[in-house]
Every structure is written in structure tokens, then in C-alpha cells.
Design a protein around this motif. Structure first.
Motif, short mmCIF file in Angstrom:
data_model
loop_
_atom_site.label_atom_id
_atom_site.label_comp_id
_atom_site.label_asym_id
_atom_site.label_seq_id
_atom_site.Cartn_x
_atom_site.Cartn_y
_atom_site.Cartn_z
N ASP A 70 -5.21 -14.50 2.44
CA ASP A 70 -5.87 -15.57 1.70
C ASP A 70 -6.55 -16.49 2.72
OD1 ASP A 70 -6.67 -17.69 0.17
OD2 ASP A 70 -4.74 -17.95 -0.85
N PRO A 71 -7.89 -16.62 2.68
CA PRO A 71 -8.57 -17.46 3.67
C PRO A 71 -8.21 -18.93 3.53
CG PRO A 71 -10.12 -16.70 2.00
CD PRO A 71 -8.81 -15.98 1.76
N ARG A 72 -7.62 -19.33 2.40
CA ARG A 72 -7.22 -20.73 2.22
C ARG A 72 -5.92 -21.03 2.94
NH1 ARG A 72 -9.56 -22.70 -3.27
NH2 ARG A 72 -11.05 -21.05 -3.63
N LYS A 73 -5.27 -20.01 3.46
CA LYS A 73 -3.99 -20.21 4.14
C LYS A 73 -4.12 -20.02 5.64
CE LYS A 73 -1.28 -19.16 0.10
NZ LYS A 73 -0.34 -18.32 -0.55
N VAL A 74 -5.28 -20.38 6.18
CA VAL A 74 -5.48 -20.32 7.61
C VAL A 74 -4.66 -21.45 8.22
CG1 VAL A 74 -7.15 -20.54 9.47
CG2 VAL A 74 -7.80 -19.38 7.37
N PRO A 75 -3.71 -21.13 9.09
CA PRO A 75 -2.88 -22.19 9.65
C PRO A 75 -3.69 -23.12 10.55
CG PRO A 75 -2.44 -20.11 10.76
CD PRO A 75 -3.39 -19.81 9.63
N SER A 76 -3.36 -24.38 10.52
CA SER A 76 -4.04 -25.35 11.37
C SER A 76 -3.10 -25.74 12.50
CB SER A 76 -4.42 -26.59 10.57
OG SER A 76 -4.93 -27.58 11.46
N PRO A 77 -3.57 -25.65 13.74
CA PRO A 77 -2.72 -26.07 14.86
C PRO A 77 -2.52 -27.58 14.89
CG PRO A 77 -4.90 -25.45 15.64
CD PRO A 77 -4.84 -25.10 14.18
N LEU A 78 -3.25 -28.33 14.04
CA LEU A 78 -3.13 -29.78 14.03
C LEU A 78 -2.02 -30.29 13.12
CD1 LEU A 78 -6.89 -30.80 13.97
CD2 LEU A 78 -5.35 -30.70 15.92
N VAL A 79 -1.51 -29.44 12.23
CA VAL A 79 -0.44 -29.90 11.33
C VAL A 79 0.78 -30.28 12.17
CG1 VAL A 79 1.14 -29.20 9.49
CG2 VAL A 79 -1.28 -28.59 9.34
N GLY A 80 1.27 -31.50 11.90
CA GLY A 80 2.40 -32.02 12.66
C GLY A 80 2.00 -32.82 13.88
N LYS A 81 0.68 -32.95 14.10
CA LYS A 81 0.18 -33.69 15.27
C LYS A 81 -0.62 -34.91 14.81
CE LYS A 81 0.21 -29.85 18.36
NZ LYS A 81 -0.23 -28.52 18.25
N PRO A 82 -0.78 -35.90 15.69
CA PRO A 82 -1.59 -37.06 15.34
C PRO A 82 -3.05 -36.66 15.10
CG PRO A 82 -0.30 -37.49 17.32
CD PRO A 82 -0.16 -36.02 17.01
N TRP A 133 -11.21 -31.60 14.48
CA TRP A 133 -10.27 -31.46 13.37
C TRP A 133 -10.06 -29.99 13.01
CZ3 TRP A 133 -7.92 -35.08 9.88
CH2 TRP A 133 -8.06 -36.42 10.28
N GLY A 134 -10.84 -29.09 13.62
CA GLY A 134 -10.72 -27.66 13.31
C GLY A 134 -11.32 -27.31 11.96
N HIS A 176 1.42 -41.98 6.81
CA HIS A 176 1.18 -43.37 7.17
C HIS A 176 1.25 -43.63 8.68
CE1 HIS A 176 5.52 -43.03 6.81
NE2 HIS A 176 5.61 -44.09 7.57
N ASN A 177 1.80 -42.68 9.44
CA ASN A 177 1.85 -42.79 10.90
C ASN A 177 0.65 -42.13 11.57
OD1 ASN A 177 4.35 -44.17 11.11
ND2 ASN A 177 5.38 -42.25 10.61
N GLY A 178 -0.27 -41.59 10.77
CA GLY A 178 -1.44 -40.93 11.35
C GLY A 178 -1.17 -39.50 11.79
N ILE A 179 -0.14 -38.87 11.21
CA ILE A 179 0.20 -37.48 11.53
C ILE A 179 -0.36 -36.57 10.43
CG2 ILE A 179 2.07 -35.82 11.96
CD1 ILE A 179 1.88 -38.07 14.06
N ILE A 180 -1.06 -35.52 10.83
CA ILE A 180 -1.58 -34.56 9.86
C ILE A 180 -0.41 -33.74 9.33
CG2 ILE A 180 -3.08 -32.55 9.50
CD1 ILE A 180 -4.88 -33.71 11.75
N ARG A 181 -0.21 -33.76 8.03
CA ARG A 181 0.94 -33.07 7.44
C ARG A 181 0.56 -31.80 6.70
NH1 ARG A 181 5.44 -36.64 7.43
NH2 ARG A 181 6.55 -34.86 6.56
N HIS A 182 -0.73 -31.66 6.33
CA HIS A 182 -1.15 -30.48 5.57
C HIS A 182 -2.66 -30.35 5.65
CE1 HIS A 182 -1.02 -27.43 2.40
NE2 HIS A 182 -2.02 -28.06 1.82
#
Length: 186
Positions: free
Chosen positions: A35-47, A141-142, A154-160
């Protein structure tokens, strides 16, 4: 091939193209099954990456990474030329009434005049809208394409990261539960 080539060698040479063909078919089947919508982002979990962009509707103002701290944000990558963005626009308009989060636009690879015209005609769901015509910020942002939506806590962390338009199913099954969780964490 000369007559001095052994039958075993001729068989091995004949099997190489067949093995390559089978490998290509396997890669094609694997790729089509993802599924092309499930491309993982290396930014998830990072500011969120540091950025500063002019505000689309008021270029004398800026939109920065600092604007994504202090409250939950949906960062929506969109463009006036994007048909899928138009399809999700009414959902964003409805979501913009929620006090639980802000919607921040990232107008991507677009013409400011066209983008502002679309917002005037269809409504503006964005609390602020960074203008990124040259993909200066999108690349950090990829961003693969539009629409894409990032949920930032709220801490500026990408969660999804969601690739594709937001619709009722995406909202109810993915984004709404995540936002409820993030609110509970505050």
C-alpha cells in the motif's frame, strides 16, 4: 557458442535470463502488493525539521517550526493543482472547527495566486499556511506528493504521517484516536 562448450555451461547460460525474469516478476508482485499510503517516514518520533516560510495569505508574516509547539497540529501538504487535495478539502473544513488541534497548511510546489484563489472560493481550513513553491521545506519533511498530513504533538514531535486524502475512515480509524491519545498525554 562453440562445440567445445559443455552442455552444463550452455544450460547455465540459458537459465540466467529466466532467473532474471523470475526475479523481476517477484519484485513487481511485491511492489504491487504494498500500500503506497503506508510508506514509513523516518521522521515519525522525531522533532519537526526547522523551517521558516512566508505565510501564503500574508507574506509579511512567517510560519515556522516554533508554531508547531504548544498544541497538537495537523500539518497538511496541499496544492491548488492537486485533485486529491480538493477531494479532502471539505473534510478539512469540518475538522477546522475542532478546538483540539490546529491545522497548518504547507502549500507545496504551487502558485500563490492560484492557491489563494482556491482558498477564497472553497474556504480556508488552515490556522496558518506556509508557502513552499520550491519544495525547500517539503524535502526536509520527506514529502512525496500531495496531499500528505503529519500529526505533530504539543512538543513538536511528528507522531504520524498519512499519505493521501483525509476522509471519514482515515479520520475515525487513525487520526481521531491518535489525537485523543495525544490530548490525554498533555
Amino acid at each position: 557458442m562453440t562445440s567445445s562448450t559443455s552442455p552444463r555451461r550452455r544450460l547455465a547460460v540459458a537459465l540466467v535470463p529466466m532467473a532474471l525474469f523470475v526475479a523481476l516478476v517477484a519484485l513487481l508482485v511485491f511492489g504491487l502488493g504494498n500500500d503506497p499510503r503506508k510508506v514509513p517516514s523516518p521522521l515519525v518520533g522525531k522533532p519537526v525539521p526547522e523551517f521558516r516560510l512566508p505565510e501564503l495569505t500574508d507574506p509579511s508574516r512567517s510560519v515556522t517550526d516554533e508554531d508547531l509547539r504548544g498544541r497538537i497540529s495537523l500539518v497538511n501538504v496541499w496544492a491548488s493543482w492537486c485533485n486529491s487535495c480538493r477531494a479532502e478539502h471539505q473534510a478539512l473544513m469540518a475538522l477546522s472547527e475542532s478546538p483540539d488541534f490546529q491545522i497548518v497548511g504547507l502549500n507545496w510546489k504551487d502558485d500563490a495566486g492560484d492557491a489563494n484563489r482556491v482558498l477564497r472560493m472553497t474556504g480556508n481550513p488552515y490556522d496558518m499556511n506556509g508557502y513552499d513553491p520550491d519544495n525547500t521545506v517539503g524535502i526536509h519533511w520527506g514529502v512525496y506528493g500531495a496531499p500528505e498530513t503529519f500529526v505533530v504533538d504539543h512538543n513538536g514531535i511528528i507522531r504520524h504521517k498519512h499519505i493521501g486524502p483525509i476522509d471519514r475512515t482515515v479520520w475515525e480509524e487513525t487520526l481521531q484516536p491518535l489525537i485523543a491519545q495525544l490530548k490525554a498525554e498533555q
